[in-house]
Scaffold this active site. Structure first.
Site, short mmCIF file in Angstrom:
data_model
loop_
_atom_site.label_atom_id
_atom_site.label_comp_id
_atom_site.label_asym_id
_atom_site.label_seq_id
_atom_site.Cartn_x
_atom_site.Cartn_y
_atom_site.Cartn_z
N ASP A 150 -11.41 -3.79 -18.34
CA ASP A 150 -11.67 -4.67 -19.50
C ASP A 150 -10.40 -4.83 -20.33
O ASP A 150 -9.93 -3.89 -20.95
CB ASP A 150 -12.80 -4.07 -20.33
CG ASP A 150 -13.15 -4.91 -21.56
OD1 ASP A 150 -12.52 -5.98 -21.75
OD2 ASP A 150 -14.05 -4.50 -22.31
N HIS A 168 0.82 -1.21 0.00
CA HIS A 168 0.00 0.00 0.00
C HIS A 168 0.86 1.26 0.00
O HIS A 168 0.43 2.32 -0.48
CB HIS A 168 -0.90 -0.01 1.23
CG HIS A 168 -2.16 0.79 1.09
ND1 HIS A 168 -2.18 2.06 0.56
CD2 HIS A 168 -3.45 0.50 1.42
CE1 HIS A 168 -3.42 2.53 0.57
NE2 HIS A 168 -4.21 1.60 1.09
#
Length: 473
Positions: free
Chosen positions: A416, A170
């Site tokens: 996508d 992170h």
């Protein structure tokens, strides 16, 4: 006997930016990054339907994924870099040198794809074979630790689908920056699959905008960095890694996804607003995020009641806390570009007595507390920031803390690669951390997916409460 979701390793390699495409670059950590130095690695999985055999994947799809990942790392080079942690008092920083790369593992799984991506409760261990392991840190002769920041795993399910798994630290990036990387990789891959030119950039799409790496835009008017560094050094000196085996930690846990539909969210917002009118109160901040967090927080506490009451009396005056983060890119007095790559999060806590949360107006009380904290961010996102780490330590040690991973605003299901939207995306670190995950729903506009990992008993209790109360909305 092999586990149903065990994987067969097909290939292990390293992928980085094209040679000589990125100069040696050192990025300092800002005060926004430092609190995440001791955070568990983030683990995100993306599942896609792809009805091709393994050989087709290896020969046709895998080379494109590797090539486009390398091109993406050229712009998002911090993820292919290392975190450099020299001994105190030298400051940690991110360093890229030519040849740095990320571990990529290619695996095959014969498990049932539809079961793995289902919403119903499944063994919490089911997803972990698809989570990549970070390369181990190296320790230099001067005791400087060199920590890789990301690793990837591509798992093919023959004639069913693939899973793209990532583990990342992170400290390198928050959720917005990480998903900018993912959508950019997906966009480049999609263009090649569709036969489009990579020079054709759609400037209206955030996924194709270049990341902004200049850390000088982050100002520190409150002098937070030295305080955060001092607290991190103190914690790091006593920090012990969790060496328990994952199978032991998760032996009694199941994970499930609950969908809060758009209609339910609207009715819940209406109910909260009506209560404000009835009580002659000022309108509350009743965003989708706020009402979802409030609902899940209350249901989680109620789901634990039967288990707690078996062993001890319940203290209704005991404080329970909720933790979430808020993107600060548009909430600061100094401008931060929307494409800034790094961490730019405010760390937020709210606390209420147990009796306030499980009482008749529990959800209303939770909405009020969380909504007020969100509203406060608009007038001062860094208000109280000097206590972020101290509050985290103090509140987490009390043992009644729920944290949130992810956000419906990250657009997870917009990723996508050329095969359509993900069929499912999962945040896997919640299995161990006990957090909940939030995302927009992949199947219904305006709906929210909530990911949970609980003991079997608590999951049954939560499911019963969730289904019963939603029918009453």
């Amino acid at each position: 006997m092999a586990q149903p979701n065990s994987v067969k390793v097909l290939e292990i390699c390293q992928i980085g930016p094209p040679p000589n495409s990125v100069p040696t670059t050192s990025l300092p950590l800002t005060f926004f990054d430092i609190p995440w130095l001791l955070c568990r690695p983030m683990q995100r999985l993306f599942f896609y339907e792809l009805p091709y055999p393994t050989n087709h994947f290896k020969q046709t799809i895998l080379p494109i994924l590797k090539h486009t990942l390398s091109l993406t790392f050229q712009q998002f080079f911090p993820l292919a870099s290392n975190l450099i942690c020299p001994p105190q008092p030298l400051k940690p920083h991110i360093l890229y040198t030519d040849g740095d790369s990320a571990l990529l593992t290619i695996t095959e799984c014969m498990g049932v794809f539809d079961h793995i991506i289902a919403n119903y409760p499944r063994d919490a261990r089911d997803l972990h074979p698809f989570v990549p392991q970070l390369n181990p840190a190296r320790v230099l002769p001067d005791n400087t630790r060199v920590v890789p920041l990301v690793s990837l795993q591509l798992t093919v399910f023959p004639n069913s689908g693939i899973c793209i798994g990532l583990t990342f630290c992170h400290v390198a990036a928050d959720g917005r920056a990480f998903h900018h990387f993912m959508k950019s990789w997906a966009s480049i891959c999609r263009k090649i699959i569709m036969g489009d030119s990579l020079d054709c950039i759609d400037n209206d799409s955030n996924s194709t905008l270049l990341p902004f790496h200049n850390r000088d835009v982050v100002k520190d008017p409150n002098g937070l960095e030295p305080n955060f560094l001092e607290e991190w050094w103190n914690w790091a000196s006593t920090w012990k890694e969790d060496t328990r085996l994952i199978n032991d930690v998760l032996a009694d846990k199941v994970r499930a996804t609950f969908v809060l539909g758009q209609a339910h969210i609207k009715r819940l917002k209406h109910r909260i607003t009506s209560q404000c009118v009835d009580k002659e109160l000022e309108p509350l901040h009743v965003s989708t995020f706020v009402v979802t967090c409030a609902l899940i927080w209350v249901y989680l506490i109620k789901s634990q009641d039967s288990r707690v009451s078996k062993f001890s009396d319940i203290d209704n005056d005991e404080l329970y806390s909720y933790n979430f983060v808020a993107d600060c890119r548009n909430r600061l007095e100094f401008p931060i570009p929307s494409t800034y790559f790094g961490n730019c999060l405010a760390i937020c806590f709210v606390s209420l007595k147990r009796c306030e949360l499980v009482g008749e107006n529990g959800i209303f009380s939770a909405v009020k507390a969380i909504g007020n904290k969100v509203r406060e961010l608009e007038s001062g996102a860094l208000e109280g920031a000097e206590k972020w780490l101290l509050d985290w330590k103090e509140i987490s040690e009390l043992g009644h803390l729920v944290t949130v991973a992810g956000s419906p605003r990250l657009g997870v299901y917009e990723t996508d690669f050329g095969w359509g939207r993900p069929k499912k995306s999962e945040v896997v670190q919640i299995d161990v951390s006990g957090a909940i995950s939030l995302a927009e729903c992949g199947d219904e506009d305006g709906a929210i997916e909530v990911g949970l990992a609980l003991s079997r008993e608590n999951m049954d209790n939560f499911n019963a409460i969730f289904q019963h109360d939603l029918n009453l909305l």
